[in-house]
Write a protein that holds these residues in place. Sequence first.
Motif, PDB file in Angstrom:
ATOM      1  N   SER A  67      -8.704  11.693   9.637  1.00 38.55           N
ATOM      2  CA  SER A  67      -7.155  11.722   9.271  1.00 38.55           C
ATOM      3  C   SER A  67      -7.071  10.308   8.218  1.00 38.55           C
ATOM      4  CB  SER A  67      -6.055  11.116   9.823  1.00 38.55           C
ATOM      5  OG  SER A  67      -6.433   9.743  10.600  1.00 38.55           O
ATOM      6  N   ILE A  68      -6.242  10.305   7.182  1.00 42.83           N
ATOM      7  CA  ILE A  68      -6.584   9.273   6.020  1.00 42.83           C
ATOM      8  C   ILE A  68      -5.350   7.983   5.914  1.00 42.83           C
ATOM      9  CG2 ILE A  68      -7.048   8.396   3.530  1.00 42.83           C
ATOM     10  CD1 ILE A  68      -9.121  11.299   3.494  1.00 42.83           C
ATOM     11  N   LYS A  69      -5.452   8.023   5.917  1.00 40.82           N
ATOM     12  CA  LYS A  69      -4.258   6.383   6.200  1.00 40.82           C
ATOM     13  C   LYS A  69      -4.115   6.403   4.490  1.00 40.82           C
ATOM     14  CE  LYS A  69      -1.856   2.391   8.252  1.00 40.82           C
ATOM     15  NZ  LYS A  69      -1.773   1.207   8.713  1.00 40.82           N
ATOM     16  N   ILE A  70      -3.574   6.335   4.213  1.00 38.77           N
ATOM     17  CA  ILE A  70      -2.832   5.839   3.045  1.00 38.77           C
ATOM     18  C   ILE A  70      -1.916   3.953   2.563  1.00 38.77           C
ATOM     19  CG2 ILE A  70      -2.244   6.041   0.454  1.00 38.77           C
ATOM     20  CD1 ILE A  70      -3.522   8.917   0.677  1.00 38.77           C
ATOM     21  N   ASP A  71      -2.672   3.557   2.489  1.00 40.39           N
ATOM     22  CA  ASP A  71      -1.661   1.884   2.205  1.00 40.39           C
ATOM     23  C   ASP A  71      -0.852   1.671   0.591  1.00 40.39           C
ATOM     24  OD1 ASP A  71      -0.266   1.930   4.459  1.00 40.39           O
ATOM     25  OD2 ASP A  71      -1.457  -0.281   5.244  1.00 40.39           O
ATOM     26  N   ILE A  72      -0.021   2.084  -0.083  1.00 38.15           N
ATOM     27  CA  ILE A  72      -0.364   1.597  -1.489  1.00 38.15           C
ATOM     28  C   ILE A  72       0.505   0.066  -1.665  1.00 38.15           C
ATOM     29  CG2 ILE A  72       1.422   2.035  -3.424  1.00 38.15           C
ATOM     30  CD1 ILE A  72       1.541   4.984  -2.720  1.00 38.15           C
ATOM     31  N   LEU A  73      -0.465  -0.888  -2.051  1.00 33.05           N
ATOM     32  CA  LEU A  73      -0.090  -2.142  -2.071  1.00 33.05           C
ATOM     33  C   LEU A  73       1.217  -2.798  -2.942  1.00 33.05           C
ATOM     34  CD1 LEU A  73      -3.328  -3.544  -3.043  1.00 33.05           C
ATOM     35  CD2 LEU A  73      -2.456  -3.600  -0.514  1.00 33.05           C
ATOM     36  N   PRO A  74       2.007  -3.522  -2.120  1.00 31.00           N
ATOM     37  CA  PRO A  74       3.386  -3.419  -3.236  1.00 31.00           C
ATOM     38  C   PRO A  74       2.607  -4.907  -3.918  1.00 31.00           C
ATOM     39  CG  PRO A  74       2.577  -5.267  -1.295  1.00 31.00           C
ATOM     40  CD  PRO A  74       2.064  -4.253  -0.709  1.00 31.00           C
ATOM     41  N   ASN A  75       4.206  -5.037  -5.343  1.00 35.66           N
ATOM     42  CA  ASN A  75       3.604  -4.935  -6.331  1.00 35.66           C
ATOM     43  C   ASN A  75       4.564  -5.509  -6.899  1.00 35.66           C
ATOM     44  OD1 ASN A  75       6.032  -3.577  -7.371  1.00 35.66           O
ATOM     45  ND2 ASN A  75       5.030  -1.944  -7.434  1.00 35.66           N
ATOM     46  N   GLN A  76       5.683  -6.673  -5.791  1.00 36.49           N
ATOM     47  CA  GLN A  76       6.937  -7.803  -5.921  1.00 36.49           C
ATOM     48  C   GLN A  76       5.862  -9.242  -5.918  1.00 36.49           C
ATOM     49  OE1 GLN A  76       9.628  -8.060  -7.100  1.00 36.49           O
ATOM     50  NE2 GLN A  76       9.871  -5.494  -7.364  1.00 36.49           N
ATOM     51  N   LYS A  77       6.004  -9.553  -6.108  1.00 35.65           N
ATOM     52  CA  LYS A  77       5.414 -10.963  -6.527  1.00 35.65           C
ATOM     53  C   LYS A  77       5.513 -12.085  -4.559  1.00 35.65           C
ATOM     54  CE  LYS A  77       4.270 -15.488  -8.444  1.00 35.65           C
ATOM     55  NZ  LYS A  77       4.478 -16.078  -9.331  1.00 35.65           N
ATOM     56  N   ASN A  78       6.261 -12.054  -4.149  1.00 36.67           N
ATOM     57  CA  ASN A  78       6.388 -12.393  -2.557  1.00 36.67           C
ATOM     58  C   ASN A  78       6.001 -11.775  -1.682  1.00 36.67           C
ATOM     59  OD1 ASN A  78       7.234 -14.928  -4.564  1.00 36.67           O
ATOM     60  ND2 ASN A  78       9.375 -14.349  -3.559  1.00 36.67           N
ATOM     61  N   GLU A  79       5.967 -10.160  -1.692  1.00 37.19           N
ATOM     62  CA  GLU A  79       5.751  -9.670  -0.726  1.00 37.19           C
ATOM     63  C   GLU A  79       4.842  -9.192  -1.069  1.00 37.19           C
ATOM     64  OE1 GLU A  79       6.915  -5.124   0.873  1.00 37.19           O
ATOM     65  OE2 GLU A  79       7.869  -4.896  -1.158  1.00 37.19           O
ATOM     66  N   ARG A  80       4.015  -9.587  -1.951  1.00 36.11           N
ATOM     67  CA  ARG A  80       2.457  -8.151  -2.587  1.00 36.11           C
ATOM     68  C   ARG A  80       1.634 -10.503  -1.788  1.00 36.11           C
ATOM     69  NH1 ARG A  80      -0.397  -5.542  -5.503  1.00 36.11           N
ATOM     70  NH2 ARG A  80      -2.584  -6.344  -6.500  1.00 36.11           N
ATOM     71  N   ALA A  81       2.307 -10.826  -2.012  1.00 36.05           N
ATOM     72  CA  ALA A  81       1.693 -12.510  -1.977  1.00 36.05           C
ATOM     73  C   ALA A  81       1.230 -12.347  -0.411  1.00 36.05           C
ATOM     74  CB  ALA A  81       2.258 -13.213  -2.064  1.00 36.05           C
ATOM     75  N   GLU A  82       1.905 -12.387   0.155  1.00 32.56           N
ATOM     76  CA  GLU A  82       1.956 -12.419   2.262  1.00 32.56           C
ATOM     77  C   GLU A  82       0.890 -11.798   2.689  1.00 32.56           C
ATOM     78  OE1 GLU A  82       5.000 -11.917   5.874  1.00 32.56           O
ATOM     79  OE2 GLU A  82       5.955 -11.881   3.648  1.00 32.56           O
ATOM     80  N   TYR A  83       1.283  -9.495   2.070  1.00 31.73           N
ATOM     81  CA  TYR A  83       0.293  -8.936   2.154  1.00 31.73           C
ATOM     82  C   TYR A  83      -0.831  -9.185   2.479  1.00 31.73           C
ATOM     83  CZ  TYR A  83      -0.673  -4.023   3.188  1.00 31.73           C
ATOM     84  OH  TYR A  83      -1.163  -2.642   2.981  1.00 31.73           O
ATOM     85  N   LEU A  84      -1.294  -9.657   1.392  1.00 30.10           N
ATOM     86  CA  LEU A  84      -2.944  -9.857   0.238  1.00 30.10           C
ATOM     87  C   LEU A  84      -3.316 -11.008   1.427  1.00 30.10           C
ATOM     88  CD1 LEU A  84      -2.863  -9.939  -3.240  1.00 30.10           C
ATOM     89  CD2 LEU A  84      -3.416  -7.808  -1.705  1.00 30.10           C
ATOM     90  N   GLU A  85      -2.054 -11.708   1.641  1.00 32.19           N
ATOM     91  CA  GLU A  85      -2.864 -12.993   3.052  1.00 32.19           C
ATOM     92  C   GLU A  85      -4.227 -11.612   4.245  1.00 32.19           C
ATOM     93  OE1 GLU A  85      -1.589 -17.131   4.817  1.00 32.19           O
ATOM     94  OE2 GLU A  85      -0.166 -16.255   3.013  1.00 32.19           O
ATOM     95  N   THR A  86      -2.496 -11.610   4.660  1.00 30.35           N
ATOM     96  CA  THR A  86      -3.230 -10.764   5.396  1.00 30.35           C
ATOM     97  C   THR A  86      -4.361  -9.462   5.687  1.00 30.35           C
ATOM     98  OG1 THR A  86      -0.717 -10.486   6.215  1.00 30.35           O
ATOM     99  CG2 THR A  86      -1.698  -9.645   7.533  1.00 30.35           C
ATOM    100  N   LEU A  87      -3.761  -8.986   4.853  1.00 31.02           N
ATOM    101  CA  LEU A  87      -4.948  -7.884   4.205  1.00 31.02           C
ATOM    102  C   LEU A  87      -5.879  -8.609   4.245  1.00 31.02           C
ATOM    103  CD1 LEU A  87      -5.715  -4.831   4.107  1.00 31.02           C
ATOM    104  CD2 LEU A  87      -5.424  -5.373   1.288  1.00 31.02           C
ATOM    105  N   ARG A  88      -6.110  -9.470   3.824  1.00 26.26           N
ATOM    106  CA  ARG A  88      -7.650 -10.831   3.563  1.00 26.26           C
ATOM    107  C   ARG A  88      -8.172 -10.692   5.457  1.00 26.26           C
ATOM    108  NH1 ARG A  88      -5.496 -12.880  -2.345  1.00 26.26           N
ATOM    109  NH2 ARG A  88      -6.725 -10.756  -3.429  1.00 26.26           N
ATOM    110  N   GLU A  89      -7.110 -11.662   5.675  1.00 20.22           N
ATOM    111  CA  GLU A  89      -7.360 -12.154   7.069  1.00 20.22           C
ATOM    112  C   GLU A  89      -8.210 -11.347   7.669  1.00 20.22           C
ATOM    113  OE1 GLU A  89      -7.899 -14.835  10.568  1.00 20.22           O
ATOM    114  OE2 GLU A  89      -7.409 -15.101   8.079  1.00 20.22           O
ATOM    115  N   LYS A  90      -7.431 -10.136   7.731  1.00 18.25           N
ATOM    116  CA  LYS A  90      -8.168  -8.642   8.434  1.00 18.25           C
ATOM    117  C   LYS A  90      -9.658  -8.123   7.984  1.00 18.25           C
ATOM    118  CE  LYS A  90      -3.787  -6.649  10.104  1.00 18.25           C
ATOM    119  NZ  LYS A  90      -2.554  -5.810   9.768  1.00 18.25           N
ATOM    120  N   MET A  91      -9.489  -8.686   6.792  1.00 20.42           N
ATOM    121  CA  MET A  91     -10.820  -8.557   7.028  1.00 20.42           C
ATOM    122  C   MET A  91     -11.776  -9.404   6.711  1.00 20.42           C
ATOM    123  SD  MET A  91      -9.671  -6.672   2.360  1.00 20.42           S
ATOM    124  CE  MET A  91     -11.158  -7.241   1.265  1.00 20.42           C
ATOM    125  N   ARG A  92     -11.511 -10.564   7.309  1.00 22.13           N
ATOM    126  CA  ARG A  92     -12.454 -11.292   7.445  1.00 22.13           C
ATOM    127  C   ARG A  92     -12.834 -11.344   8.742  1.00 22.13           C
ATOM    128  NH1 ARG A  92      -9.073 -14.999   3.728  1.00 22.13           N
ATOM    129  NH2 ARG A  92      -7.770 -15.640   4.910  1.00 22.13           N
TER     130      ARG A  92
END
Length: 459
Positions: A67-92
């Motif tokens: 199965s493929i879970k598709i996540d579309i990154l948010p494009n609103q500035k504040n929401e995106r900044a928070e999401y990317l911070e969490t995502l990058r932490e998971k990647m690390r």
Amino acid sequence: MKKDILRRAFLWVLAVLMLTGIAMPAALAEEEPCTLWLVTEESTSDGMNAAITAEAAQFEEENPGVSIKIDILPNQKNERAEYLETLREKMRNGEGPDIFMLPTRTVLALDGITYRRIEALFPDVAHEMESGTFADVSSFYDQDTALDKGALNQSIMNAGTRDSARYVLPLRFSAQVIFAFEELLADSNISEASLTRNIDGMMQIALDTKNKTLAACADVSSMPTVFSGFASNDIPAPDTQQIASYMKRYQALRAMRGAEEIESSGRFDFLLYHNEPFPAAYNDLLCDGLNFLAASKKTDATLLTYPQRTTRGDTVAYVVYYGAVSSSCKAPETAYEFLRRFLMEDAVGDNEQTLLHGEWRLSPLENGWPVRTTGSVAALWEKVADKLSDGKLKDVQLNDADFPVMETQFDIVYFPVRNKAAAILSQLNDANNNYAATDVDIDALANDLIASLAKNTNQ
């Protein structure tokens, strides 16, 4: 006893099959369920979201248990900044996505009239290839005999490698191309040779002759398409004096052309509506290329196409959209099998189009030309032919032979990185005053530009 003998015989045959490498029937293979987490950007103008969703559904149907879970990154500035911070932490922590399918540009076309600048998940894709973010999929790609690699533009595909290891599958690309109508060139006393010169030569000829057509072809603001040293690690970047010299000529060309000329140079339909002829123009590879081709065929005009060349004479292209498997992916071969679908023949024309500023067109913002160039002209044209120029072009047939520039093996291919080039160059002319030259300190601007640019950059 008889059952025991049969059971042992079956196990013996099974062992022989395994030892000899003979493939087992799929029904006998017991694989654990596999969920692949795919991250992408919101996409309207190029239809990649629709294509990914459709391919994922088909892939899941063909591969039970996947199965493929598709996540579309948010494009609103504040929401995106928070999401990317969490995502990058998971990647690390090695818990990030399995697949990345992303545009390289940092402007999204959200609908027909709305564009939004975003922070890229990977601001420098080339750096990520070298830092261990992406998995090396060379073994899968090299052994993929079902993929017709001869149909792919190899110079573009090579951009996804480092030291013979493949980390990225480029999917779409673009480049600056000069389009010229042979008959109109003759009327304008412009030689074909002058259009194939490097950007320096074209700028100087345009200034010397006051020829606005050549000025349009030399009016380039993307630094890597002007200076090879901003697109290749192997070539020294230009110094302040070279940048300042280019800026002065760029400023003079824009002032010479004026607002009306600049706005009309990208038109493709003048041959259909009998507007004032424009002998030649340069443009983004996909933005108007198909339109120019179809208009020339419709009117029996001879269209010449040339890749734009830098000051060194190099042809340059850039990757617009790419796919990569994460180095933390637990099923890299399965992830590769999904990504490769976007390089197959039936994926070339998958992109849907949208209504931009009242006109159906192929948007250059997110889109690009398929890396699978073989068969791409007809496939893409079929998607948009009946939506252009009030349907006047829908009966025109296009194929690869009509656009030979698509077979160019580019000298340099790079991944764009955002910088201040466009904003800096915009200070040279006053757009509200017919693009008259400003009195800005060009040497200071050149120093500012040098400071803001690094290798492999783009505006």
